[in-house]
Design a protein around this motif. Structure first.
Motif, PDB file in Angstrom:
ATOM      1  N   ASP A 118       0.610  -1.464  -0.084  1.00  0.00           N
ATOM      2  CA  ASP A 118      -0.112  -0.274   0.053  1.00  0.00           C
ATOM      3  C   ASP A 118       0.833   1.149   0.323  1.00  0.00           C
ATOM      4  O   ASP A 118       0.738   2.252   0.238  1.00  0.00           O
ATOM      5  CB  ASP A 118      -1.137   0.266   1.126  1.00  0.00           C
ATOM      6  N   THR A 119       2.117   1.063  -0.661  1.00  0.00           N
ATOM      7  CA  THR A 119       2.539   2.534  -0.588  1.00  0.00           C
ATOM      8  C   THR A 119       3.615   2.537  -1.783  1.00  0.00           C
ATOM      9  O   THR A 119       3.176   1.762  -2.362  1.00  0.00           O
ATOM     10  CB  THR A 119       3.990   2.031   0.428  1.00  0.00           C
ATOM     11  N   PRO A 120       3.046   4.240  -2.765  1.00  0.00           N
ATOM     12  CA  PRO A 120       3.745   4.087  -3.701  1.00  0.00           C
ATOM     13  C   PRO A 120       5.462   2.837  -4.683  1.00  0.00           C
ATOM     14  O   PRO A 120       4.800   3.050  -5.605  1.00  0.00           O
ATOM     15  CB  PRO A 120       3.965   5.571  -3.697  1.00  0.00           C
ATOM     16  N   VAL A 121       6.167   3.424  -3.479  1.00  0.00           N
ATOM     17  CA  VAL A 121       6.990   2.412  -4.078  1.00  0.00           C
ATOM     18  C   VAL A 121       7.050   1.075  -4.659  1.00  0.00           C
ATOM     19  O   VAL A 121       7.122   0.894  -4.627  1.00  0.00           O
ATOM     20  CB  VAL A 121       8.455   3.029  -3.712  1.00  0.00           C
ATOM     21  N   CYS A 122       6.767   0.252  -3.424  1.00  0.00           N
ATOM     22  CA  CYS A 122       6.280  -1.130  -3.148  1.00  0.00           C
ATOM     23  C   CYS A 122       5.224  -1.593  -4.188  1.00  0.00           C
ATOM     24  O   CYS A 122       5.122  -2.404  -5.169  1.00  0.00           O
ATOM     25  CB  CYS A 122       5.532  -1.744  -2.051  1.00  0.00           C
ATOM     26  N   ASP A 123       3.946  -1.008  -4.307  1.00  0.00           N
ATOM     27  CA  ASP A 123       3.541  -0.944  -5.737  1.00  0.00           C
ATOM     28  C   ASP A 123       3.788  -0.857  -6.658  1.00  0.00           C
ATOM     29  O   ASP A 123       4.176  -1.666  -7.581  1.00  0.00           O
ATOM     30  CB  ASP A 123       2.168   0.646  -5.385  1.00  0.00           C
ATOM     31  N   SER A 124       4.885   0.379  -7.313  1.00  0.00           N
ATOM     32  CA  SER A 124       5.625   0.154  -8.342  1.00  0.00           C
ATOM     33  C   SER A 124       6.264  -1.143  -8.919  1.00  0.00           C
ATOM     34  O   SER A 124       6.396  -1.475  -9.561  1.00  0.00           O
ATOM     35  CB  SER A 124       6.313   1.318  -8.481  1.00  0.00           C
ATOM     36  N   GLU A 125       7.251  -1.070  -7.209  1.00  0.00           N
ATOM     37  CA  GLU A 125       8.148  -2.765  -7.666  1.00  0.00           C
ATOM     38  C   GLU A 125       7.560  -3.869  -8.045  1.00  0.00           C
ATOM     39  O   GLU A 125       8.224  -4.492  -8.829  1.00  0.00           O
ATOM     40  CB  GLU A 125       8.232  -2.913  -6.546  1.00  0.00           C
ATOM     41  N   THR A 126       6.358  -3.642  -7.285  1.00  0.00           N
ATOM     42  CA  THR A 126       5.648  -5.305  -7.837  1.00  0.00           C
ATOM     43  C   THR A 126       4.769  -5.306  -9.113  1.00  0.00           C
ATOM     44  O   THR A 126       5.083  -6.588  -9.753  1.00  0.00           O
ATOM     45  CB  THR A 126       5.047  -5.174  -6.944  1.00  0.00           C
ATOM     46  N   ARG A 127       5.018  -4.322  -9.078  1.00  0.00           N
ATOM     47  CA  ARG A 127       3.685  -3.566 -10.331  1.00  0.00           C
ATOM     48  C   ARG A 127       5.354  -3.639 -12.029  1.00  0.00           C
ATOM     49  O   ARG A 127       4.569  -4.870 -13.438  1.00  0.00           O
ATOM     50  CB  ARG A 127       3.890  -2.532 -11.199  1.00  0.00           C
ATOM     51  N   ARG A 128       6.251  -3.710 -11.678  1.00  0.00           N
ATOM     52  CA  ARG A 128       6.809  -3.551 -12.452  1.00  0.00           C
ATOM     53  C   ARG A 128       7.884  -5.296 -12.798  1.00  0.00           C
ATOM     54  O   ARG A 128       7.962  -6.129 -13.563  1.00  0.00           O
ATOM     55  CB  ARG A 128       8.415  -3.326 -12.780  1.00  0.00           C
ATOM     56  N   PHE A 129       7.991  -5.977 -11.955  1.00  0.00           N
ATOM     57  CA  PHE A 129       8.244  -7.549 -11.712  1.00  0.00           C
ATOM     58  C   PHE A 129       6.727  -8.047 -11.918  1.00  0.00           C
ATOM     59  O   PHE A 129       7.746  -8.892 -12.822  1.00  0.00           O
ATOM     60  CB  PHE A 129       8.638  -7.951 -10.624  1.00  0.00           C
ATOM     61  N   ASN A 130       6.362  -7.559 -11.755  1.00  0.00           N
ATOM     62  CA  ASN A 130       4.437  -8.543 -12.272  1.00  0.00           C
ATOM     63  C   ASN A 130       4.993  -8.350 -14.578  1.00  0.00           C
ATOM     64  O   ASN A 130       4.208  -9.592 -15.100  1.00  0.00           O
ATOM     65  CB  ASN A 130       3.713  -7.883 -12.355  1.00  0.00           C
ATOM     66  N   GLN A 131       5.317  -7.255 -14.685  1.00  0.00           N
ATOM     67  CA  GLN A 131       5.736  -7.209 -16.199  1.00  0.00           C
ATOM     68  C   GLN A 131       7.240  -7.493 -16.604  1.00  0.00           C
ATOM     69  O   GLN A 131       6.807  -8.248 -17.789  1.00  0.00           O
ATOM     70  CB  GLN A 131       5.710  -5.706 -16.592  1.00  0.00           C
ATOM     71  N   GLU A 132       8.003  -7.612 -15.532  1.00  0.00           N
ATOM     72  CA  GLU A 132       8.771  -8.583 -16.719  1.00  0.00           C
ATOM     73  C   GLU A 132       8.884  -9.915 -15.925  1.00  0.00           C
ATOM     74  O   GLU A 132       9.455 -10.546 -17.013  1.00  0.00           O
ATOM     75  CB  GLU A 132      10.328  -7.749 -15.870  1.00  0.00           C
ATOM     76  N   ALA A 133       8.062 -10.748 -15.560  1.00  0.00           N
ATOM     77  CA  ALA A 133       7.332 -12.151 -15.792  1.00  0.00           C
ATOM     78  C   ALA A 133       8.062 -12.823 -16.650  1.00  0.00           C
ATOM     79  O   ALA A 133       7.542 -14.072 -17.321  1.00  0.00           O
ATOM     80  CB  ALA A 133       6.601 -11.678 -14.440  1.00  0.00           C
ATOM     81  N   ALA A 134       7.127 -11.679 -17.503  1.00  0.00           N
ATOM     82  CA  ALA A 134       6.566 -12.366 -18.599  1.00  0.00           C
ATOM     83  C   ALA A 134       7.161 -12.438 -20.027  1.00  0.00           C
ATOM     84  O   ALA A 134       7.437 -13.203 -20.558  1.00  0.00           O
ATOM     85  CB  ALA A 134       5.530 -10.886 -19.808  1.00  0.00           C
ATOM     86  N   GLN A 135       8.914 -12.173 -19.520  1.00  0.00           N
ATOM     87  CA  GLN A 135       9.853 -12.120 -20.182  1.00  0.00           C
ATOM     88  C   GLN A 135      10.492 -13.441 -19.501  1.00  0.00           C
ATOM     89  O   GLN A 135      11.954 -13.223 -20.160  1.00  0.00           O
ATOM     90  CB  GLN A 135      10.588 -11.155 -20.265  1.00  0.00           C
ATOM     91  N   LEU A 136      10.527 -13.654 -19.025  1.00  0.00           N
ATOM     92  CA  LEU A 136      11.369 -14.637 -18.296  1.00  0.00           C
ATOM     93  C   LEU A 136      10.808 -16.259 -18.218  1.00  0.00           C
ATOM     94  O   LEU A 136       9.225 -15.858 -18.331  1.00  0.00           O
ATOM     95  CB  LEU A 136      11.222 -14.237 -16.570  1.00  0.00           C
ATOM     96  N   SER A 137      11.493 -17.190 -17.964  1.00  0.00           N
ATOM     97  CA  SER A 137      10.970 -18.605 -18.014  1.00  0.00           C
ATOM     98  C   SER A 137      10.449 -18.807 -16.992  1.00  0.00           C
ATOM     99  O   SER A 137      10.083 -18.259 -16.048  1.00  0.00           O
ATOM    100  CB  SER A 137      12.864 -19.686 -18.297  1.00  0.00           C
TER     101      SER A 137
END
Length: 185
Positions: free
Chosen positions: A60-79
Motif C-alpha cells: 500500500d505504498t507507492p514504491v512497493c506498488d511500483s516495484e511489484t507492478r514492474r516485476f509483474n511486467q518483467e515476469a512475462a519475459q522470464l522462463s
C-alpha cells in the motif's frame, strides 16, 4: 536474534535489521509464510525453480506498488522455471485486494505477518518499524543464494537491471502466460 546496522536507511535515517545475515553461496533458509487463502507456503513449495524473493514494507505504498507492478511486467519475459515472490507483512486479505486492483497475475504475493519467519531467516525485519526492509534475494533451483540486494534507502526502488541480468544468466528468457492468480498458488 542478530541485529545489524549500516545496511539500509528509511527516509535517510539508519535502521536496525533483525535476523540472519546471509551471503551469496549460502543455502537458502526455509521459512513459512501464507498465501491469500491463509495456506502455509515454504521454500519447498518452489523446489526445482529459480526464485526471486522481493521483500517490501507494504504493498500500500507507492514504491512497493511500483516495484511489484514492474516485476509483474518483467515476469512475462522470464522462463517458466523462474518464480517471482513478493513478501510483505501485509495481511493476506489486503494483499489479495491490492493484487486484484493492480492486475497482478505473474507475481506470487505472500504474507509473513504470522511469525515473521521469512523476515527473520533472511535478516530483513526492521526493528524500529516492525516491517520488512526492501531487499531482493535470488535463490537457484538447488536452493543456493546467488544474489542479494539490500536497497540502501528503503524508499527507493531496487536495481531492476542487476536483478534481471543475474536471473537471466541462470535461465534463458522466454514468453510465458500468466495464470491470472494473485498469490499464484
Amino acid at each position: 536474534m542478530q541485529e545489524r546496522t549500516g545496511v539500509t536507511r528509511f527516509k535517510n535515517n539508519p535502521v536496525t535489521l533483525l535476523g540472519s545475515e546471509l551471503k551469496v553461496g549460502d543455502q537458502a533458509p526455509d521459512f513459512q509464510v501464507v498465501d491469500s487463502a491463509l495456506n502455509p507456503v515454504t521454500l519447498a513449495d518452489f523446489k526445482g525453480k529459480t526464485k526471486i524473493f522481493c521483500c517490501v514494507p507494504s504493498l500500500d505504498t507507492p514504491v512497493c506498488d511500483s516495484e511489484t507492478r514492474r516485476f509483474n511486467q518483467e515476469a512475462a519475459q522470464l522462463s517458466a522455471d523462474i518464480v517471482i515472490l513478493t513478501i510483505s507483512l501485509d495481511l493476506p486479505f489486503a494483499q489479495k485486494r491490492w493484487c486484484a486492483a493492480a492486475g497482478i497475475e505473474r507475481v506470487t504475493v505472500l504474507s509473513d505477518y504470522q511469525e515473521h519467519s521469512f523476515g527473520s531467516a533472511y535478516g530483513v525485519v526492521i526493528k524500529e518499524l516492525k516491517l520488512l526492509s526492501r531487499a531482493i534475494f535470488i535463490v537457484n533451483a538447488a536452493d543456493k543464494l546467488t544474489y542479494i540486494q539490500h536497497v540502501p534507502e528503503i524508499t527507493n526502488e531496487p536495481d531492476y537491471a542487476a536483478v534481471l541480468a543475474t536471473v537471466k544468466q541462470e535461465i534463458p528468457t522466454k514468453e510465458i502466460p500468466g495464470d491470472g492468480v494473485c498469490g499464484g498458488y
